[in-house]
Design an enzyme around this catalytic site. Structure first.
Site, mmCIF file in Angstrom:
data_model
loop_
_atom_site.group_PDB
_atom_site.id
_atom_site.type_symbol
_atom_site.label_atom_id
_atom_site.label_comp_id
_atom_site.label_asym_id
_atom_site.label_seq_id
_atom_site.Cartn_x
_atom_site.Cartn_y
_atom_site.Cartn_z
ATOM 1 C CE1 TYR A 104 116.245 68.826 90.656
ATOM 2 C CE2 TYR A 104 118.443 67.876 90.685
ATOM 3 C CZ TYR A 104 117.550 68.827 91.112
ATOM 4 O OH TYR A 104 117.951 69.791 92.007
ATOM 5 N NE ARG B 142 121.404 73.826 93.150
ATOM 6 C CZ ARG B 142 122.616 73.441 92.731
ATOM 7 N NH1 ARG B 142 123.183 74.088 91.724
ATOM 8 N NH2 ARG B 142 123.245 72.430 93.292
ATOM 9 C CG HIS C 205 124.144 67.622 93.138
ATOM 10 N ND1 HIS C 205 123.054 67.226 92.388
ATOM 11 C CD2 HIS C 205 123.744 68.737 93.814
ATOM 12 C CE1 HIS C 205 122.047 68.063 92.591
ATOM 13 N NE2 HIS C 205 122.449 68.993 93.443
ATOM 14 C CE LYS D 20 140.357 75.652 101.817
ATOM 15 N NZ LYS D 20 141.346 74.917 102.650
#
Length: 296
Positions: free
Chosen positions: A277, A245, A268, A170
């Site tokens: 990362y 990604r 996220h 959503k």
């Protein structure tokens, strides 16, 4: 489909000695899963496969949920699909082989910038190659998930302003596009898309990426083409859509992007998922130090 969820919870109330809290948790898990499969176009539990369940568990990991919560979701889904199968409401049980998983503590494998350049240069100038080039450039330019990519609609792309509107359940997020990606998309959307799509919808909501039969691109079809281009590029890594990604996020941070911005683009919910990362970046710095410092 929601009626099946309610039937399952009633079944647990009658036949399992579960607390109200556990029943509420199971119900919450099933509602969240239902919203997820609806968002990717599934409207029949017979269409849910092991791959769909695996993608969903990966999504829960990316959201930064605890191992305990993910394990409970596995239990909820296994119990639910076992119930549906026993009641002959589905033809096969896709949850038989899913197991509780711990969040992987290993750093994700990423491609170097040189490998990405080599990989993205593989598609040729045929209509299929132009489509593939647009897909791969978009995946690396935005860091969206493969499931989000294949469910983009033509109207989700704004080339004039240089962004896409990405839907995840959503929620939706606006992600900017780089010029190379815009150029690849413009060629595909202007010259190729009309020729590839067989039938446009009456409501104007049409898939952005279609296969050679003019139907929406499948997850499996996209996965296969990524593998094929990885092999053609001669890259000695198991190239997957998710690796692109990871590479997108890592290269952004490597070049000075702030964590909050990367978190928003990646979708996220928890910034802890994005912080991994920075660990990759720190790991690479250690390797450089050990390899080149005279006293390392």
């Amino acid at each position: 489909m929601r009626a099946y969820n309610n039937d399952f919870i009633e079944h647990l109330k009658l036949h399992k000695n579960m607390s109200v809290s556990t029943l509420n948790s199971y119900n919450h898990d099933l509602i969240k899963f239902h919203n997820f499969i609806e968002s990717i176009g599934i409207n029949d539990y017979n269409q849910v496969s092991y791959a769909v369940l695996s993608d969903y568990l990966t999504l829960l990991q990316e959201e930064g949920l605890s191992n305990a919560t993910i394990s409970r979701n596995v239990a909820s889904l296994r119990g639910f699909f076992t119930y549906l199968f026993s009641m002959r409401l589905i033809q096969m049980n896709p949850s038989e082989n899913i197991k509780p998983r711990k969040c992987d503590t290993k750093l994700p494998v990423v491609m170097t910038i040189e490998e990405v350049e080599r990989f993205l240069s593989q598609p040729n100038s045929t209509p299929k190659g132009i489509r593939d080039k647009a897909m791969l450039e978009l995946l690396y330019a935005t860091g969206i998930r493969a499931s989000e990519l294949i469910h983009l609609n033509f109207s989700d792309v704004n080339l004039a302003l240089g962004f896409i509107n990405c839907h995840s359940g959503k929620k939706e997020r606006i992600i900017p596009l780089g010029q190379i990606c815009i150029d690849s998309l413009r060629i595909y959307m202007t010259d190729i898309w009309d020729k590839m799509i067989k039938e446009k919808s009456e409501n104007g909501v049409d898939p952005l990426f279609v296969n050679t039969r003019g139907k929406p691109m499948s997850r499996q079809g996209f996965w296969k083409l990524v593998k094929a281009y990885g092999q053609a590029a001669g890259i000695d890594k198991d190239i997957t859509p998710h690796m692109l990604r990871h590479s997108f996020a890592c290269h952004l941070i490597q070049n000075g992007a702030d964590l909050k911005s990367v978190q928003e683009m990646m979708g996220h919910e928890n910034i802890v998922s994005t912080q991994i990362y920075t660990k990759i970046q720190h790991s690479k710095l250690k390797e450089v130090y050990k390899s080149h410092h005279p006293r390392a």
